[in-house]
Design an enzyme around this catalytic site. Structure first.
Site, short mmCIF file in Angstrom:
data_model
loop_
_atom_site.label_atom_id
_atom_site.label_comp_id
_atom_site.label_asym_id
_atom_site.label_seq_id
_atom_site.Cartn_x
_atom_site.Cartn_y
_atom_site.Cartn_z
N ARG A 39 0.83 -1.22 0.00
CA ARG A 39 0.00 0.00 0.00
C ARG A 39 0.86 1.26 0.00
O ARG A 39 0.47 2.27 -0.59
CB ARG A 39 -0.93 0.00 1.21
CG ARG A 39 -2.03 -1.01 1.02
CD ARG A 39 -3.03 -0.98 2.12
NE ARG A 39 -4.19 -1.74 1.74
CZ ARG A 39 -5.11 -2.19 2.58
NH1 ARG A 39 -5.02 -1.92 3.85
NH2 ARG A 39 -6.14 -2.88 2.14
N LYS A 200 -22.57 -14.92 0.90
CA LYS A 200 -23.99 -14.59 1.01
C LYS A 200 -24.57 -13.80 -0.16
O LYS A 200 -23.96 -12.86 -0.65
CB LYS A 200 -24.20 -13.74 2.26
CG LYS A 200 -24.00 -14.50 3.54
CD LYS A 200 -24.39 -13.55 4.64
CE LYS A 200 -24.18 -14.10 6.02
NZ LYS A 200 -24.22 -12.99 6.97
N GLY A 353 -10.46 -7.54 -1.88
CA GLY A 353 -10.81 -8.59 -0.93
C GLY A 353 -10.27 -9.96 -1.31
O GLY A 353 -9.14 -10.08 -1.78
N GLY A 376 -14.52 -3.33 0.04
CA GLY A 376 -15.84 -2.74 0.30
C GLY A 376 -16.14 -1.60 -0.67
O GLY A 376 -17.26 -1.49 -1.18
#
Ligand code: AMP
Length: 397
Positions: A39, A200, A353, A376
């Site tokens: 990063r 999900k 992710g 996200g």
């Protein structure tokens, strides 16, 4: 979508100006040492540009989740050290965020010099987007640059609030995210294939809805596929199923048909007799999983089917693993999809992710057009939502 039209650091004069840059320096640490500096490395193009232009660069970021107030284990100090090695020039470390140390260092910065503020989350006002805190932070500088895509979906003081008080533009990292993903959504090279996985359906409803109007093929794998298979009347044994989403799954299947979107579900599954790395396994039809067994990965026929669609794609967007890839017995589907995406000629976009981690760990990183730096945030972008950290930036005329 207006986000494609945001001003960047190249659209604003920065020479001699104090520029507050929100970076994503949320790096993994062990015993006070940075274990992966990716990063920090990724932030260099923006910082180097500003240094070269003779800006006075004030960097800030959060690191971990400190409760409130200073905590040495969440100090940005190791980041300042690594950054100064990478930049080849000193990076002055402030002892606070908006306190006397930060103010003194900021006001004495010379053109081309760089400093780093302490962890912005040492103030609980940061995540609350407190306007007084944002104003104090903004008072250190004359221009605000957001280059932290990973937190762009959060309306915090340093990611959005400061833009109320300063001219605000994006850095190169955010610019690339919005250009590549924005173009894929607005004007994709076709066929446009989206691959969604993960646990999900409920986490991905927004993405499915938004993509349904844009893609030619929607591939659904992972645990979420079983709610769809069950909705079609299939037998799924003990596989993951969200009972309260069965009706929604039926509606989405109908919508896909009405919109002429090819919705591909797994045709076979690697079923296990327990949710364990050493479980017994068998490959079965995805809609005929025996009682007591659960589908933990897509099977070889599904991988073939998905890979064929991926090979023909002009654009591929992938978010979420095809199975419980953390356990080697159930990783083949995710690995196979990563390989298929890497080998395709398509514009390939990996939404951060788990899928990004899988692609990187398999060594396919270089073969992808873009690996998003925010899990996200990229999901919200794919949902078509306006991200506060991008919405707050100035538009080009
Ligand atoms: P998400 O955070 O929604 O992208 O989901 C990622 C998680 O989904 C990973 O930890 C996987 O282990 C899990 N997962 C993927 N496929 C399955 C499956 N078939 N059954 C249970 N969990 C799954």
């Amino acid at each position: 979508m207006t986000s494609l039209n945001k001003k960047s650091i190249e659209d604003i004069p920065v020479t001699g100006k104090r520029v507050l840059v929100r970076c994503d320096f949320n790096v993994p640490l062990k015993d006070g040492k940075i274990t992966n500096d990716k990063r920090i490395v990724e932030s260099l193009p923006t910082i180097n540009y500003l240094v070269k232009q003779g800006a006075r660069v004030i960097l800030c970021s959060h690191l971990g989740r400190p409760k409130d107030g200073f905590a040495p284990e969440f100090s940005m100090e190791p980041v300042a050290q690594r950054l100064s090695q990478l930049l080849g020039q000193p990076v002055a470390m402030a002892k606070d965020v908006i306190g006397p140390s930060a103010k003194e260092l900021a006001s004495s910065l010379q053109d081309g010099q760089v400093m780093l503020l302490e962890n912005v989350r040492f103030h609980k006002e940061e995540t609350k987007n407190n306007p007084e805190f944002a104003k104090e932070l903004a008072s250190l500088a004359e221009i605000y640059v957001n280059d932290a895509f990973g937190t762009a979906h959060r309306a915090h003081a340093s990611t959005a609030g400061v833009a109320d008080y300063l001219p605000a533009v994006c850095g190169y990292l955010i610019q690339k995210e919005i250009q590549v993903m924005g173009k894929a959504l607005e004007n994709p090279k076709r066929p446009f294939v989206a691959i969604l996985g993960g646990a999900k359906v409920s986490d991905k409803i927004g993405v499915i809805r938004n993509l349904m109007d844009k893609v030619d093929t929607l591939i659904v794998g992972g645990g979420m596929a079983y709610t769809f298979i069950r909705a079609q009347g299939g037998k799924i044994g003990n596989s993951l199923c969200e009972e309260d989403k069965l009706e929604l799954a039926s509606r989405l299947l109908e919508q896909a048909q009405a919109k002429k979107v090819t919705l591909l579900l797994p045709v076979d599954a690697v079923a296990a007799d327990a949710f364990q790395a050493d479980a017994n396994t068998q490959v079965v039809a995805a809609n005929a999983i025996p009682d007591g067994w659960m589908g933990l990965d897509i099977g070889p026929e599904s991988l073939k089917l998905f890979s064929q669609a991926i090979a023909k794609a002009g654009t591929v967007v992938w978010n979420g693993p095809m199975g419980v890839f953390e356990m080697p017995k159930f990783a083949a589907g995710t690995q196979g999809v990563a390989k298929a995406v890497a080998e395709s000629q398509a514009v390939s976009i990996i939404g951060g992710g788990d899928s990004a981690a899988a692609v990187e760990s398999l060594g396919y990183g270089d073969q992808m057009t873009h690996i998003s730096t925010g899990g996200g945030a990229s999901l919200e972008f794919l949902e078509g939502l306006e991200l506060p950290g991008i919405a707050c930036l100035e538009n080009r005329e």
